[in-house]
Design an enzyme around this catalytic site. Structure first.
Site, PDB file in Angstrom:
ATOM      1  N   ASP A   1      -7.773  54.751 -50.999  1.00  0.00           N
ATOM      2  CA  ASP A   1      -6.698  55.586 -51.548  1.00  0.00           C
ATOM      3  C   ASP A   1      -5.988  56.352 -50.433  1.00  0.00           C
ATOM      4  O   ASP A   1      -5.812  57.561 -50.508  1.00  0.00           O
ATOM      5  CB  ASP A   1      -7.286  56.544 -52.589  1.00  0.00           C
TER       6      ASP A   1
ATOM      7  N   PHE B   1      -9.863  61.806 -61.727  1.00  0.00           N
ATOM      8  CA  PHE B   1     -11.308  61.904 -61.832  1.00  0.00           C
ATOM      9  C   PHE B   1     -11.878  63.177 -61.210  1.00  0.00           C
ATOM     10  O   PHE B   1     -13.078  63.346 -61.157  1.00  0.00           O
ATOM     11  CB  PHE B   1     -11.978  60.684 -61.205  1.00  0.00           C
TER      12      PHE B   1
ATOM     13  N   LYS C   1     -14.580  70.334 -55.015  1.00  0.00           N
ATOM     14  CA  LYS C   1     -14.086  69.210 -55.799  1.00  0.00           C
ATOM     15  C   LYS C   1     -15.038  68.993 -56.969  1.00  0.00           C
ATOM     16  O   LYS C   1     -16.209  68.673 -56.791  1.00  0.00           O
ATOM     17  CB  LYS C   1     -14.054  67.965 -54.923  1.00  0.00           C
TER      18      LYS C   1
END
Ligand code: NAG
Ligand code: NAG
Ligand code: NAG
Ligand code: NAG
Length: 818
Positions: free
Chosen positions: A644, A526, A550
């Site tokens: 994560d 993503f 990012k």
């Protein structure tokens, strides 16, 4: 008295149940309701009736693919208990019925075959469109068929129900069910393969197939058009398929491969017989494993191969361009349109793209065709090198002078040209590669006129302004005011976005800082991360600050919501967390700007050959990560679950101190997050059982992942991939594969932890710390969330301020042991 009453009551109950039974029997005879028990010669399945398995898990009947409206009907099996119709098997894939009214699934009175008859587009009177096709030497017409609770449609010998004559598990369509086999029947030479649907509404065989290697090895291949292999499993090593151990054996399932004189192939079982899982070869040519998550009422993707969508051969057909991260994988380049718009919208891209206006190249070589540049593409493989052409102009004319030449590229490597249809074009993250696609003069003019029309509008605007000089003056005043106020606003925004000190950058700022996104540091499903340099005002001076940008993909969040989420992230500051400096939200582009960590992630230090972290460094990293997580869980305004935690998300600063990256993503990325997470290779190994089974995640989910990371810090090898080393180190039977954490848990119980340390440390460890780390890790990976410690307790245990008992071996993981 009371006795008599009791007897009377009993009698009346009996009478009642007799009546009920009779009624049910009558109902069955005269008005067969949907949900019959079985099919036999005198009891066919008619029209809209369905057959339901004993425990109500599966249903068999005629269906029309979701979304289709052209009246095609297929025999299929789907989950009865799951909303929406997830079809796992189709009988008459390529020969649909045109109606259900006179359709019948029956056991043939002549030869005992199970067959489907009904009207078709070609014939209004019923014809046989599908049959189990068994030879005539069948036991006879008293065969029966039933749907079982594993989704298997079975035809049995009527006089001996353990004699299965035919079953749908031997003839899969696009889905591999738990308990079914894929492989080769050596006696008949028949293969069980998966073949994708043709498009979203047509179950006819499509372009992609998954099959066992016909040359006799144990490897599975994904094939395009039965001819071109684009993915391979690697051979069976005795415990897993070499190229995808994490898909073969994980928290949910266990695959086994057998090779006997009769059969070779693979099957899998689920550890928990209550879970619902399947593997499907879908329209994107990828095999995908899903598990049904009752809590979220969705199918959760937990493995996919090939991982990269654009690795599927010719997914987007001729001239189609594949995009790895887009929801829709394929697009047509400028000057081209989908060969079939209808198929394209139904997710069948194999027809590819066509030029909007045809080329005008005659056999004599005369042509007015030109070229259109396609930027940042991955060039297709099947090119020809034109050694003679030394410049771009020569390369272009070499291509132009040959009518079959479709495209050229010129770089330092020289001139390359392509003849015939271009397959496997893909967008590339690495800028610089340009492909020149041949278009007709007309096609190029059409494209230019589109550009000119846009330009024309601007021209009128300018003219209007010039004519009204007063207006022009006003405009300039307004413009000046705007620029000033925009600057002011930006200054303000740097100081304060909802109380956090985040800078707001424009897209152009970011593009300049990253040199047009030229240096990619990494990324997942993503987001992509790029390196950049930003100028920052520091009092009188400007300083250059290295940053990591990012770029979020597939974000459906609006600007306002994004700003809200980001501003809460801006408040989160801790020495063990990567610091968010600012963001950019412009149009549909969303970017986050972080401080840059030159040393990169723990991955590189822990698993790289040659590098070896000392025990001191490892222990500091353990404690640091635990502190960072404690802060996320308890120290912030609201608890932030990372979701994560893995070595790739733990960055190291100049002092080798750990900084957790990527926190807060679950909220920013939303629904797509869990998908992106689980499709990434290897991530499954860090996910807690409750995540995979769909129970709500809590901070204890992070504790589990942290435990897995602890084991990797201790052993210096990946939990999922370090099988052979574990065997060599283990003194017990070297034949059995043991998941490192399970083996470690056993050792902790025995009180012998020195064997667990990374052999590269040569025993240079602090035994007391090693013991603590191993014990804490075992507690972190317990099945029950309640049994796992909180991160605050983990910090205390690692620091030695609380004493921890030896933990039990986790049950779920124990099942992974052969
Ligand atoms: C059954 O056999 C016929 C004739 O050989 C063939 O056309 C048909 O495709 C077969 N059907 C199935 C389901 O295999
Ligand atoms: C029933 O069929 C099974 C499998 O074909 C066979 O092994 C068994 O002997 C049969 N039983 C009888 C009673 O015929
Ligand atoms: C697929 O293969 C068949 C036969 O091998 C061939 O006729 C057909 O053109 C191929 N399809 C494509 C799209 O290349
Ligand atoms: C699952 O397995 C348990 C124990 O083996 C058994 O009692 C239960 O009936 C099974 N459930 C299903 C749905 O098969």
């Amino acid at each position: 008295m009371s006795l008599i009453i009791a007897i009377k009551r009993k009698r009346s109950t009996i009478t009642m149940s007799l009546i009920t039974a009779t009624f049910i029997a009558l109902a069955l005879c005269f008005a067969p309701a949907p949900g019959a028990a079985a099919i036999w010669a005198r009891r066919p399945l008619r029209g809209n009736e369905t057959l339901v398995s004993a425990q109500g898990r599966f249903e068999l009947g005629l269906f029309s693919p979701a979304g289709s409206s052209d009246g095609r009907f297929y025999l299929g099996v789907w989950y009865k208990s799951i909303p929406g119709q997830t079809v796992v098997w189709v009988g008459n894939r390529a020969s649909p019925l045109s109606g259900v009214a006179s359709a019948e699934l029956r056991v043939s009175a002549d030869d005992g075959n199970l067959e489907l008859i009904g009207p078709t587009a070609a014939s209004a009177s019923p014809v046989v469109v599908w049959s189990s096709n068994l030879s005539s030497s069948l036991p006879g017409s008293n065969n029966t068929a039933e749907i079982r609770d594993n989704g298997n449609l079975v035809l049995m010998d009527g006089s001996n129900s353990s004699n299965v004559l035919w079953q749908s598990f031997d003839h899969p369509t696009d889905t591999h069910m738990p308990g079914a086999w894929l492989g080769e029947n050596k006696l008949t030479g028949e293969y069980q393969t998966l073949t994708s649907w043709r498009n979203a509404q047509d179950p006819a065989p499509g372009m992609f197939t998954d099959t066992l290697d016909p040359n006799g090895t144990s490897e599975f291949f994904s094939m395009w058009n039965q001819s071109r292999m684009y993915w391979r499993s690697g051979v069976w090593t005795g415990r897993f398929f070499a190229r995808y151990p994490e898909g073969t054996r994980n928290l949910l399932l266990n695959q086994t491969y057998v090779d006997t004189p009769v059969y070779r192939g693979v099957t899998y079982v689920l550890y928990n017989n209550e879970s619902i899982a399947r593997m499907v070869l879908d329209l994107t040519g990828q095999a995908k494993r899903y598990v049904w998550v009752p809590a979220r009422q969705t199918w959760q993707l937990f493995w996919v191969g090939p991982t990269m969508q654009c690795d599927v051969y010719a997914l987007c057909g001729a001239f189609g361009v594949c995009n790895q991260r887009s929801q829709l994988p394929c697009r047509c380049p400028s000057g081209f349109t989908p060969a079939s718009e209808a198929e394209w919208t139904l997710s069948n891209w194999s027809g590819g793209c066509r030029r909007s206006s045809p080329l005008t190249c005659s056999s004599s070589g005369l042509t007015t065709d030109g070229f259109l540049a396609l930027h940042d593409v991955k060039l297709p493989g099947d090119s020809l090198v034109m050694g003679a052409a030394q410049s771009k102009a020569e390369c272009e004319s070499a291509c132009q002078n040959n009518c079959s030449c479709q495209a050229y590229a010129f770089s330092v490597g020289g001139c390359t040209v392509w003849h015939g249809e271009l397959k496997n074009l893909a967008d590339s993250d690495i800028s610089g590669s340009e492909l020149y696609l041949r278009l007709s003069k007309r096609g190029l003019e059409d494209l230019q006129s589109v550009v000119r029309k846009k330009g024309g509008r601007k021209l009128w605007l300018v003219l209007g302004i010039t004519l009204a000089s007063v207006a022009a003056l006003a405009t300039s005043v307004i413009l000046t005011w705007r620029i000033v106020s925009a600057r002011m606003r930006r200054l303000v925004s740097i100081a304060n976005v909802n109380g956090s000190s985040l800078a707001v950058y424009s897209y152009n700022d970011i593009r300049a800082a990253t040199k047009n996104f030229s240096e990619r540091l990494g990324g997942g499903g993503f987001a992509s991360v790029y390196r950049g340099v930003l100028k920052q005002q520091m009092g009188e001076n400007t300083a250059q600050v290295q940053v990591a940008v990012k770029k979020l993909e597939s974000l459906c969040q609006g600007d306002k919501q994004f700003r809200t989420e980001v501003s809460t992230l801006g408040c989160i500051q801790h020495v063990n967390l990567v610091r968010l400096l600012g963001f950019c939200s412009s149009g549909n582009k969303r970017m986050l700007v972080y401080e840059y960590m030159a040393r990169g992630s723990l991955d590189g230090y822990l698993f790289r050959v040659g590098a070896c972290l000392s025990w001191r460094e490892r222990y500091c990293i353990m404690v640091g990560v635990a502190r960072g997580l404690t802060y996320l869980h308890d120290g912030c305004h609201e608890c932030i679950i990372h979701c994560d935690i893995k070595p790739g998300n733990i960055l190291l600063d100049d002092n080798m101190s750990p900084r957790i990256a990527d926190f807060g993503m679950a909220k920013l990325v939303g629904r797509d997050f869990s998908c992106a997470l689980t499709t990434m290779r290897g991530t499954v190994g860090y996910l807690a059982p409750e995540w995979i089974s769909g129970h709500p995640v809590s901070s204890k989910t992070d504790v589990y992942s942290f435990g897995m990371v602890l084991f990797e810090l201790i052993s210096g090898q990946r939990n999922s991939e370090g099988y052979s080393e574990v065997e060599a180190a283990g003194s017990e039977s070297s034949e059995s594969w043991i998941f490192f954490p399970v083996w470690a848990a056993g050792k902790v119980l025995e009180g012998d932890v020195s064997a667990l340390a990374d052999p590269r440390l040569n025993g240079e460890v602090v035994l007391e710390e090693l013991k603590r780390a191993c014990t804490v890790a075992c507690w972190c990976i317990q099945d029950q969330e309640g049994q796992r410690p909180t991160m605050a307790q983990v910090v205390q245990a690692l620091e030695g301020t609380i004493h921890v008992q030896a933990p039990p071996v986790p049950r779920v993981l124990q099942q992974l042991v052969t």
